[in-house]
Design a protein around this motif. Structure first.
Motif, short mmCIF file in Angstrom:
data_model
loop_
_atom_site.label_atom_id
_atom_site.label_comp_id
_atom_site.label_asym_id
_atom_site.label_seq_id
_atom_site.Cartn_x
_atom_site.Cartn_y
_atom_site.Cartn_z
N ASN A 174 0.82 -1.22 0.00
CA ASN A 174 0.00 0.00 0.00
C ASN A 174 0.85 1.26 0.00
OD1 ASN A 174 -2.46 -1.32 -0.07
ND2 ASN A 174 -2.77 -1.25 2.14
N VAL A 175 1.91 1.26 0.81
CA VAL A 175 2.80 2.43 0.87
C VAL A 175 3.45 2.65 -0.49
CG1 VAL A 175 4.97 3.28 1.87
CG2 VAL A 175 3.21 2.29 3.35
N LYS A 176 3.92 1.59 -1.13
CA LYS A 176 4.55 1.71 -2.45
C LYS A 176 3.59 2.28 -3.49
CE LYS A 176 8.27 -1.57 -2.48
NZ LYS A 176 8.96 -2.51 -3.31
N LEU A 177 2.30 1.94 -3.35
CA LEU A 177 1.30 2.39 -4.32
C LEU A 177 0.66 3.71 -3.92
CD1 LEU A 177 -0.49 -1.03 -5.00
CD2 LEU A 177 1.23 0.11 -6.41
N GLY A 178 1.11 4.30 -2.82
CA GLY A 178 0.55 5.57 -2.37
C GLY A 178 -0.83 5.45 -1.76
N LYS A 179 -1.17 4.25 -1.28
CA LYS A 179 -2.47 4.03 -0.65
C LYS A 179 -2.32 4.12 0.86
CE LYS A 179 -4.25 0.90 -4.19
NZ LYS A 179 -4.77 -0.47 -4.43
N PRO A 180 -3.42 4.41 1.58
CA PRO A 180 -3.31 4.47 3.04
C PRO A 180 -3.07 3.08 3.64
CG PRO A 180 -5.59 4.76 2.34
CD PRO A 180 -4.75 4.73 1.10
N LYS A 181 -2.39 3.07 4.78
CA LYS A 181 -2.15 1.81 5.50
C LYS A 181 -3.42 1.40 6.24
CE LYS A 181 2.62 1.61 6.89
NZ LYS A 181 3.52 1.80 8.03
N PHE A 182 -3.56 0.09 6.41
CA PHE A 182 -4.66 -0.45 7.20
C PHE A 182 -4.15 -0.66 8.62
CE2 PHE A 182 -7.12 -4.01 8.94
CZ PHE A 182 -8.41 -3.56 8.72
N ASN A 183 -4.94 -0.31 9.61
CA ASN A 183 -4.55 -0.51 11.01
C ASN A 183 -4.65 -2.00 11.33
OD1 ASN A 183 -4.35 -0.70 13.78
ND2 ASN A 183 -5.53 1.16 14.18
N CYS A 184 -3.49 -2.63 11.49
CA CYS A 184 -3.44 -4.09 11.70
C CYS A 184 -4.08 -4.54 13.01
CB CYS A 184 -1.99 -4.58 11.61
SG CYS A 184 -1.29 -4.37 9.96
N ASP A 185 -4.37 -3.61 13.92
CA ASP A 185 -5.08 -3.97 15.14
C ASP A 185 -6.50 -4.45 14.84
OD1 ASP A 185 -2.90 -3.35 16.70
OD2 ASP A 185 -3.58 -1.30 17.12
N PHE A 186 -7.01 -4.15 13.63
CA PHE A 186 -8.37 -4.53 13.27
C PHE A 186 -8.42 -5.71 12.30
CE2 PHE A 186 -8.70 0.04 14.34
CZ PHE A 186 -9.61 -0.06 15.39
N TRP A 187 -7.35 -6.50 12.23
CA TRP A 187 -7.35 -7.62 11.28
C TRP A 187 -8.48 -8.61 11.56
CZ3 TRP A 187 -7.20 -12.75 12.25
CH2 TRP A 187 -6.72 -13.17 13.49
N GLN A 188 -8.78 -8.86 12.85
CA GLN A 188 -9.83 -9.84 13.17
C GLN A 188 -11.19 -9.38 12.69
OE1 GLN A 188 -9.08 -10.61 17.47
NE2 GLN A 188 -9.05 -12.74 16.83
N GLN A 189 -11.50 -8.10 12.90
CA GLN A 189 -12.79 -7.59 12.45
C GLN A 189 -12.90 -7.64 10.92
OE1 GLN A 189 -10.84 -6.28 14.76
NE2 GLN A 189 -11.96 -5.06 16.27
N ARG A 190 -11.80 -7.30 10.24
CA ARG A 190 -11.85 -7.22 8.78
C ARG A 190 -11.85 -8.60 8.12
NH1 ARG A 190 -12.69 -7.44 4.32
NH2 ARG A 190 -11.89 -6.28 2.56
N TRP A 191 -11.10 -9.55 8.68
CA TRP A 191 -10.92 -10.82 7.98
C TRP A 191 -11.46 -12.04 8.69
CZ3 TRP A 191 -10.05 -9.80 3.24
CH2 TRP A 191 -9.38 -8.63 2.90
#
Length: 197
Positions: A174-191
């Motif tokens: 995401n950083v390489k593509l200029g996109k915002p980072k995802f907060n990894c503290d929320f991985w359980q909710q997202r996935w």
């Protein structure tokens, strides 16, 4: 997945695993299974009904003329593949579509990884990620993922470790593509568990 093949599909087992917990990958799989079964049944009914209707009977010469020239059927704004009632003309996936689908798969796989994996499961996951970086159908993406794996070895000691590692790998891209980072503290909710309402 969460249910045996013989168990009927219900709203409950589409959304929840055998332990009664919400399961995003289970939901996607069982939802897809339900839709494809329904579509197959409806198509078969349509086909059977159409064959029995006298108005659809054509002479052999008309059928030969029509079959010589494939027709393109339009459904909404989508053109169907000639000779198909189910497949829409679609271009091969570009880098963005391929990337989004691949990340979805990788995150869902990490979310279903065991909490306490066996040594074999750890070795299999490590080997899978290495192979994935070799066969991924975007050369520069594959090389970048391979470099990332070499620099930051996959953390396969638990579901938590692997899911956070996957999130960090995704954020690296995401950083390489200029996109915002995802907060990894929320991985359980997202996935894994879904978001609280």
């Amino acid at each position: 997945m969460s249910n045996s093949q013989d168990e009927p599909i219900t709203l409950s087992n589409i959304f929840f695993n055998k332990d009664g917990k919400f399961c995003l990958p289970c939901t996607a799989y069982r939802g897809f299974e339900y839709i494809t079964t329904e579509m197959t049944n409806r198509y078969q009914l349509y086909k059977d009904t159409k064959l029995e209707t006298p108005t659809t009977v054509k002479t052999a010469s008309i059928v030969k003329q029509e079959s010589a020239v494939p027709k393109t059927i339009t459904v909404g704004n989508n053109e169907m593949i000639p000779g198909s009632r189910t497949y829409v003309k679609e271009d091969p996936p570009d880098v963005q579509k391929l990337g989004a689908s691949s990340w979805t798969f990788l995150h869902a796989m990490a979310a279903k990884y065991p909490t306490e994996p066996s040594q074999t499961e750890k070795e299999d996951m490590t080997e899978f990620l290495k192979l994935f970086s070799h066969v991924y159908p975007c050369n520069w993406c594959a090389m970048d993922f391979e470099k990332y794996i070499t620099k930051y070895s996959p953390r396969v000691e638990s579901k938590e470790e692997l899911s956070r590692w996957m999130c960090e790998a995704h954020n690296h891209v995401n950083v390489k593509l200029g996109k915002p980072k995802f907060n990894c503290d929320f991985w359980q909710q997202r996935w894994k568990d879904g978001w609280d309402e």
